[in-house]
Design a protein around this motif. Structure first.
Motif, short mmCIF file in Angstrom:
data_model
loop_
_atom_site.label_atom_id
_atom_site.label_comp_id
_atom_site.label_asym_id
_atom_site.label_seq_id
_atom_site.Cartn_x
_atom_site.Cartn_y
_atom_site.Cartn_z
N LEU A 258 83.40 -85.15 31.33
CA LEU A 258 83.34 -86.34 30.50
C LEU A 258 81.96 -86.52 29.88
O LEU A 258 81.83 -86.92 28.72
N ASP A 259 80.91 -86.20 30.64
CA ASP A 259 79.54 -86.27 30.11
C ASP A 259 79.36 -85.32 28.93
O ASP A 259 78.79 -85.68 27.90
N SER A 260 79.84 -84.08 29.11
CA SER A 260 79.71 -83.09 28.04
C SER A 260 80.53 -83.48 26.83
O SER A 260 80.08 -83.34 25.68
N ALA A 261 81.75 -83.97 27.07
CA ALA A 261 82.62 -84.37 25.96
C ALA A 261 81.99 -85.52 25.17
O ALA A 261 82.10 -85.57 23.94
N ALA A 262 81.33 -86.43 25.87
CA ALA A 262 80.72 -87.60 25.22
C ALA A 262 79.45 -87.23 24.45
O ALA A 262 79.22 -87.69 23.33
N SER A 263 78.61 -86.37 25.05
CA SER A 263 77.32 -86.04 24.44
C SER A 263 77.41 -84.87 23.46
O SER A 263 76.59 -84.74 22.54
N GLY A 264 78.41 -83.99 23.67
CA GLY A 264 78.53 -82.81 22.83
C GLY A 264 77.62 -81.67 23.26
O GLY A 264 77.51 -80.65 22.58
N TRP A 265 76.96 -81.83 24.42
CA TRP A 265 76.05 -80.79 24.92
C TRP A 265 76.26 -80.57 26.41
O TRP A 265 76.63 -81.49 27.14
N ASN A 266 75.99 -79.35 26.85
CA ASN A 266 76.02 -79.02 28.28
C ASN A 266 74.65 -78.47 28.66
O ASN A 266 74.11 -77.59 27.98
N THR A 267 74.07 -79.02 29.71
CA THR A 267 72.76 -78.57 30.18
C THR A 267 72.90 -78.01 31.58
O THR A 267 73.47 -78.64 32.46
N VAL A 268 72.37 -76.78 31.78
CA VAL A 268 72.40 -76.13 33.09
C VAL A 268 70.96 -75.97 33.56
O VAL A 268 70.12 -75.41 32.84
N GLU A 269 70.68 -76.46 34.76
CA GLU A 269 69.32 -76.37 35.31
C GLU A 269 69.37 -75.72 36.69
O GLU A 269 70.13 -76.14 37.56
N ARG A 270 68.56 -74.67 36.86
CA ARG A 270 68.46 -73.97 38.15
C ARG A 270 67.01 -73.59 38.39
O ARG A 270 66.39 -72.93 37.55
N GLU A 271 66.47 -74.00 39.52
CA GLU A 271 65.12 -73.59 39.94
C GLU A 271 64.08 -73.80 38.83
O GLU A 271 63.23 -72.94 38.57
N GLY A 272 64.15 -74.94 38.17
CA GLY A 272 63.16 -75.26 37.14
C GLY A 272 63.42 -74.63 35.80
O GLY A 272 62.65 -74.83 34.86
N ILE A 273 64.49 -73.86 35.69
CA ILE A 273 64.85 -73.24 34.40
C ILE A 273 66.00 -74.03 33.80
O ILE A 273 66.98 -74.33 34.48
N SER A 274 65.89 -74.38 32.51
CA SER A 274 66.90 -75.21 31.87
C SER A 274 67.42 -74.54 30.60
O SER A 274 66.64 -74.02 29.81
N ILE A 275 68.74 -74.52 30.47
CA ILE A 275 69.39 -74.00 29.26
C ILE A 275 70.43 -75.02 28.82
O ILE A 275 71.17 -75.55 29.64
N ARG A 276 70.49 -75.28 27.52
CA ARG A 276 71.51 -76.18 27.01
C ARG A 276 72.22 -75.53 25.82
O ARG A 276 71.63 -74.69 25.13
N HIS A 277 73.44 -75.93 25.62
CA HIS A 277 74.21 -75.38 24.50
C HIS A 277 75.22 -76.42 24.03
O HIS A 277 75.59 -77.34 24.76
N PRO A 278 75.70 -76.32 22.78
CA PRO A 278 76.68 -77.28 22.28
C PRO A 278 77.99 -77.17 23.05
O PRO A 278 78.45 -76.07 23.39
N ALA A 279 78.58 -78.30 23.35
CA ALA A 279 79.88 -78.34 24.05
C ALA A 279 80.67 -79.50 23.46
O ALA A 279 80.91 -80.51 24.11
N ASN A 280 81.03 -79.33 22.20
CA ASN A 280 81.73 -80.38 21.47
C ASN A 280 83.21 -80.05 21.46
O ASN A 280 83.64 -79.18 20.70
N PHE A 281 83.98 -80.72 22.28
CA PHE A 281 85.40 -80.37 22.41
C PHE A 281 86.24 -81.62 22.62
O PHE A 281 85.73 -82.69 22.95
N VAL A 282 87.54 -81.47 22.40
CA VAL A 282 88.49 -82.53 22.71
C VAL A 282 88.96 -82.31 24.15
O VAL A 282 89.55 -81.27 24.45
#
Length: 353
Positions: free
Chosen positions: A165-189
């Motif tokens: 629901l967070d990704s659907a609302a914001s349109g982005w997905n953020t993955v964080e592991r051990e101080g490393i962060s990657i985000r990408h668009p996640a705009n879906f129904v």
């Protein structure tokens, strides 16, 4: 003996325009693909009522979309909000991108999926030893600019539902592991389905779905026979069956495409917006999400009708879908939530039943 397969064989999908009944579900799906910002749809109903068939059918019906070729996130070649960071950097450096047309992604999220499978994973070892951000995309990446379908979402872990629901609302997905962060668009129904006998979603999660469609098993014997006959004809000769509905499919595809293009120009008069908010207030709906979704859905319905302005009839057609799941449940109340929404709508809009 070795068999060489020269091309991918696509499994035929039952045509959306051939689906009998379940008008609530079909309308909710159509409006969400016209305007994904409505916020997805939760479909609750009996088993064997065609939920999965209908969702796959709407995805197959949609017009192809332009995408950056071989991009892991189905990045839009021109819209920065729908691009991965790599694609943005490539464009900023003046490099050209290859553009291709793809079918709208339709991704199934299995019930036993882990958070890594949903969100994607970062290769920590490669990051530490080689200084390279290596990311294995998850289902949210594959669903970008498409439809993410979760069957039996009411049985899914609440934590995962929250992420979706967070990704659907914001349109982005953020993955964080051990101080490393990657985000990408996640705009879906986001489309969830479930059987109410197996438990409801928590109200806090249910409220975040834009629409809520209820479907029931068809009781009319003649209609049941028609549904069975249609399915049998499709199974026996899919190509011939699809040909029968090709014109209807094309007409609906064009209608959706035109609605998507015209959506930004639809007018919702101020007095109708006031009345929508009054309905939400009378129903004691928490927050403003109900107002926002109803406004969006009414505009999408007007665009679907190829009208330039929202009417009272447009609001009547969508308001139950937008508000029924946002009401506070009273176990002693005999009136169902849909009827209550309709009653307040009639009072506020001074409409006769």
């Amino acid at each position: 003996m070795v068999l060489a397969i020269s091309k991918t064989i696509n499994r035929p999908i039952f045509p959306f325009t051939a689906i009998v009944g379940q008008e609530e579900m079909k309308l909710a799906l159509i409006l969400n693909v016209i305007d994904p910002k409505i916020g997805g749809v939760m479909i609750m109903g009996d088993r064997g009522t065609g939920k999965s068939t209908t969702i796959r059918a709407i995805a197959d019906l949609l017009p192809e979309i332009e995408s950056v070729e071989n991009d892991l996130f189905n990045s839009h070649p021109y819209n920065p909000d729908l691009m991965s960071d790599y694609v943005k950097e490539t464009l900023e450096n003046g490099q050209n991108l290859s553009v291709t047309k793809i079918k709208v992604p339709m991704i199934d999220l299995p019930l036993g999926a882990t958070e890594d499978r949903v969100c994607g994973t970062i290769d920590i070892e490669k990051a530490l030893t080689e200084g390279i951000k290596s990311f294995e995309p998850g289902l949210l990446a594959k669903a970008n600019r498409g439809i993410l379908y979760v069957d039996e979402v009411n049985l899914l872990d609440d934590h995962l539902v929250d992420i979706l629901l967070d990704s659907a609302a914001s349109g982005w997905n953020t993955v964080e592991r051990e101080g490393i962060s990657i985000r990408h668009p996640a705009n879906f129904v986001l489309v969830g389905s479930g059987n109410p006998e197996e438990g409801e979603l928590r109200p806090q999660l249910l409220d975040r779905f834009g629409m809520h469609a209820e479907i029931r098993t068809v009781k009319d014997p003649e209609l049941r026979v028609k549904i069975v006959d249609e399915r049998s004809q499709f199974d026996q000769n899919p190509e011939n069956y699809l040909d029968q509905y090709s014109i209807d499919q094309l007409n609906l595809k064009n209608q959706i495409k035109n609605a998507q293009q015209n959506l930004k120009d639809i007018v919702l008069p101020y007095d109708l917006r006031i009345k929508i908010s009054k309905v939400c207030s009378e129903l004691d709906v928490d927050g403003l999400r109900g107002d926002i979704v109803t406004n969006r859905a009414a505009k999408a319905f007007a665009a679907y009708r190829n009208s330039s302005e929202v009417t009272v009839e447009d609001i009547r057609n969508i308001i139950v879908l937008c508000l029924r799941h946002r009401l506070r449940k009273d176990p002693l109340e005999s009136v169902d939530s849909g009827s209550k929404v309709q009653q307040i709508f009639q009072e506020v809009f001074n409409e006769n039943l």
